[in-house]
Design an enzyme around this catalytic site. Structure first.
Site, PDB file in Angstrom:
ATOM      1  N   TYR A 316      -3.550  -5.466  -0.750  1.00 52.33           N
ATOM      2  CA  TYR A 316      -4.359  -6.015  -1.851  1.00 52.33           C
ATOM      3  C   TYR A 316      -5.861  -5.897  -1.586  1.00 52.33           C
ATOM      4  O   TYR A 316      -6.637  -6.588  -2.252  1.00 52.33           O
ATOM      5  CB  TYR A 316      -4.066  -7.498  -2.065  1.00 52.33           C
ATOM      6  CG  TYR A 316      -2.623  -7.902  -2.024  1.00 52.33           C
ATOM      7  CD1 TYR A 316      -1.730  -7.486  -3.009  1.00 52.33           C
ATOM      8  CD2 TYR A 316      -2.139  -8.731  -1.015  1.00 52.33           C
ATOM      9  CE1 TYR A 316      -0.402  -7.879  -2.983  1.00 52.33           C
ATOM     10  CE2 TYR A 316      -0.811  -9.136  -0.978  1.00 52.33           C
ATOM     11  CZ  TYR A 316       0.044  -8.706  -1.959  1.00 52.33           C
ATOM     12  OH  TYR A 316       1.352  -9.096  -1.930  1.00 52.33           O
ATOM     13  N   CYS A 344       0.083   3.888  12.793  1.00 51.79           N
ATOM     14  CA  CYS A 344      -0.377   5.234  12.430  1.00 51.79           C
ATOM     15  C   CYS A 344      -0.578   5.373  10.939  1.00 51.79           C
ATOM     16  O   CYS A 344       0.133   6.132  10.266  1.00 51.79           O
ATOM     17  CB  CYS A 344       0.657   6.246  12.904  1.00 51.79           C
ATOM     18  SG  CYS A 344       1.070   5.993  14.606  1.00 51.79           S
ATOM     19  N   TYR A 373       1.669 -15.879   2.983  1.00 52.97           N
ATOM     20  CA  TYR A 373       1.923 -14.446   2.796  1.00 52.97           C
ATOM     21  C   TYR A 373       1.498 -13.637   4.015  1.00 52.97           C
ATOM     22  O   TYR A 373       1.015 -12.513   3.890  1.00 52.97           O
ATOM     23  CB  TYR A 373       1.244 -13.952   1.504  1.00 52.97           C
ATOM     24  CG  TYR A 373       1.644 -14.784   0.297  1.00 52.97           C
ATOM     25  CD1 TYR A 373       2.956 -14.735  -0.166  1.00 52.97           C
ATOM     26  CD2 TYR A 373       0.745 -15.645  -0.335  1.00 52.97           C
ATOM     27  CE1 TYR A 373       3.355 -15.519  -1.245  1.00 52.97           C
ATOM     28  CE2 TYR A 373       1.138 -16.424  -1.417  1.00 52.97           C
ATOM     29  CZ  TYR A 373       2.434 -16.350  -1.859  1.00 52.97           C
ATOM     30  OH  TYR A 373       2.834 -17.136  -2.929  1.00 52.97           O
TER      31      TYR A 373
HETATM   32  N1  LLP Z   1       6.001 -19.540  -8.507  1.00 48.41           N
HETATM   33  C1  LLP Z   1       6.317 -18.264  -8.810  1.00 48.41           C
HETATM   34  C2  LLP Z   1       7.291 -17.995  -9.869  1.00 48.41           C
HETATM   35  C3  LLP Z   1       5.701 -17.207  -8.106  1.00 48.41           C
HETATM   36  O1  LLP Z   1       5.997 -15.954  -8.410  1.00 48.41           O
HETATM   37  C4  LLP Z   1       4.758 -17.505  -7.086  1.00 48.41           C
HETATM   38  C5  LLP Z   1       4.110 -16.444  -6.325  1.00 48.41           C
HETATM   39  C6  LLP Z   1       4.484 -18.860  -6.810  1.00 48.41           C
HETATM   40  C7  LLP Z   1       5.112 -19.847  -7.536  1.00 48.41           C
HETATM   41  C8  LLP Z   1       3.511 -19.278  -5.731  1.00 48.41           C
HETATM   42  O2  LLP Z   1       2.235 -18.815  -6.003  1.00 48.41           O
HETATM   43  P1  LLP Z   1       0.989 -19.308  -5.127  1.00 48.41           P
HETATM   44  O3  LLP Z   1       0.784 -20.778  -5.409  1.00 48.41           O
HETATM   45  O4  LLP Z   1       1.275 -19.073  -3.703  1.00 48.41           O
HETATM   46  O5  LLP Z   1      -0.118 -18.485  -5.636  1.00 48.41           O
HETATM   47  N2  LLP Z   1       1.872 -11.749  -1.583  1.00 48.41           N
HETATM   48  C9  LLP Z   1       0.755 -12.077  -2.447  1.00 48.41           C
HETATM   49  C10 LLP Z   1       1.051 -13.247  -3.356  1.00 48.41           C
HETATM   50  C11 LLP Z   1       2.292 -13.059  -4.205  1.00 48.41           C
HETATM   51  C12 LLP Z   1       2.629 -14.254  -5.046  1.00 48.41           C
HETATM   52  C13 LLP Z   1       3.907 -14.080  -5.756  1.00 48.41           C
HETATM   53  N3  LLP Z   1       4.349 -15.198  -6.526  1.00 48.41           N
HETATM   54  C14 LLP Z   1      -0.487 -12.306  -1.598  1.00 48.41           C
HETATM   55  O6  LLP Z   1      -0.409 -12.153  -0.380  1.00 48.41           O
HETATM   56  O7  LLP Z   1      -1.545 -12.596  -2.129  1.00 48.41           O
END
Ligand code: LLP
Length: 421
Positions: A316, A344, A373
């Site tokens: 990202y 690599c 994450y």
């Molecule tokens: N609820 C649903 C349906 C979701 O899809 C997500 C995150 C959350 C809650 C929690 O969201 P948060 O509060 O953590 O923003 N890997 C990415 C983030 C992907 C989030 C996916 N869905 C990163 O490293 O930024």
């Protein structure tokens, strides 16, 4: 607030020097602060105190059993997106009645496990999924509480790879289809539609996209009620951003006020699914400098951590603070370095032209805001072992996931009979 701070020039997690943990467990490793987790949870819970709401921690942000249990003991429910996460939530002690199952594609096996556990709600995202769930629930002789996840077509204003609420995204049901969908759900056996769910993206730093999405969803609640449907729950997802660098995300209290205002008068039970906001700043990734390489054009700090351990910068273009574990003297001058890992791939870069006091081989560096994450998105690419996770509480620490041995890693592979000799 975080409890990763210098004391006598040594970066600590709470009262434990990170260098002490490095000496004990080796590098790289993730380190979480229990007290920071608790502080984040309490702030979130206090903002919604007195509200008819369940706060379901989104396990996808960090699903280590010790982290989930820490939050569960404080009263957290869980938002899960797979059978694995469901099993983790239950094993960590989250009551089934506080677990929500989200996600765009649940298999029949996953539905069965969730229904047998008796979870609070499954969020359904497509007609074929709805029909499959009806089939599985009727087969088991149970009734599934379901929320329909809608897609409000709102731009979350975040990185495109973590935006979920635009109509071209794979998530949710188009608003225009929602009423027919709800009617279908009410007509199918084994299903009880109880409400709507919405989640527009992650790392949002403004309130407006949330407000738009929640208001639109609130209007849909009223339209459904006018159709004679019962709508008793509204799941507002997660997405609240944190400070990585110089973002100014809303205070949790402002977010909660906006939620109250956008849902006023609806008389629904709210579900909130925060992930990053609870754990993001409760963790760091500690790594050792392997080499400092001076090229003609760039100087590189080569860490023993890599993109397989923390993929956010590669995936990202995410910015993470990188600080030395031993605080440099106040008069030292930062110079630009590219901070990279040994994998690599050119994408294996944590930071480009980052001003750092020139590090030396053997120094420890901490990558900040790695509690969400981070470990959960790690892989063993390049046959690099998954790195350990450590939880600190005050003066003590514990390894909450060990580094697998090479024997464990190679032991997952099997040679077919024709290759054995
Ligand atoms: N609820 C649903 C349906 C979701 O899809 C997500 C995150 C959350 C809650 C929690 O969201 P948060 O509060 O953590 O923003 N890997 C990415 C983030 C992907 C989030 C996916 N869905 C990163 O490293 O930024």
């Amino acid at each position: 607030m975080t409890l990763f701070a210098y004391r006598n020039r040594a970066l600590h997690a709470e009262a434990v020097p990170l260098a002490e943990i490095a000496a004990s467990v080796g590098t790289p490793f993730y380190c979480y602060s229990r007290t920071t987790l608790e502080t984040a949870w309490r702030a979130f819970a206090a903002a919604f105190a007195g509200q008819d709401a369940t706060i379901c921690y989104a396990l996808k942000a960090n699903s280590n059993l010790a982290v989930v249990r820490t939050l569960a003991r404080l009263g957290a429910g869980a938002d899960v997106v797979s059978e694995g996460e469901l099993r983790r939530a239950l094993a960590a002690g989250v009551p089934a009645g506080r677990i929500v199952f989200s996600g765009v594609g649940k298999s029949r096996g996953e539905m069965k496990t969730a229904l047998e556990a008796g979870i609070f709600q499954l969020n359904v995202e497509s007609l074929p999924e709805l029909e499959a769930l009806s089939d599985v629930a009727s087969g088991l002789g149970v009734v599934a509480n379901i929320a329909l996840r809608v897609n409000p077509d709102v731009d979350a204003g975040t990185h495109h790879k973590i935006s979920t609420g635009k109509k071209e995204n794979k998530f949710g049901i188009d608003f225009d289809h929602a009423r027919a969908f709800y009617a279908r759900a009410a007509a199918l056996p084994g299903l009880k539609p109880v409400g709507l769910a919405v989640h527009i993206g992650s790392q949002l730093t403004g309130l407006e996209p949330f407000r738009d999405a929640f208001r639109k969803t609130g209007q849909l609640v009223e339209a459904l009620r006018a159709d004679g449907r019962t709508v008793s729950r509204l799941d507002l997802g997660g997405g609240l951003g944190i400070v990585y660098r110089d973002e100014i995300p809303p205070e949790i209290a402002e977010y909660a006020d906006m939620v109250r205002e956008a849902t006023r008068g609806l008389g629904v039970h709210l579900v909130l699914e925060p992930g990053r906001a609870l754990v993001g700043n409760a963790g760091v990734l500690v790594s050792r400098v392997l080499y400092v390489k001076s090229g003609l054009h760039r100087r590189f700090v080569i860490l023993d951590a890599a993109m397989n351990d923390l993929i956010r910068p590669a995936l990202y273009e995410a910015w993470h603070g990188i600080v030395p574990v031993t605080e440099p003297p106040a008069d030292s001058q930062p110079e630009p370095f590219d901070v990279v890992g040994p994998v690599c791939e050119t994408g294996d870069t944590f930071a480009t032209q980052r001003p750092l006091v020139p590090p030396r081989a053997g120094d420890l560096m901490a990558i900040r805001s790695a509690g969400a994450y981070g470990a959960v998105m790690a892989s063993s690419y390049n046959t690099r072992p998954l790195i350990p996770e450590v939880l600190v509480e005050g003066q003590r620490f514990a390894v909450i996931r060990h580094r697998p041995s090479y024997e464990e890693m190679l032991g997952l592979d099997h040679l077919p009979s024709w290759l054995e000799e």
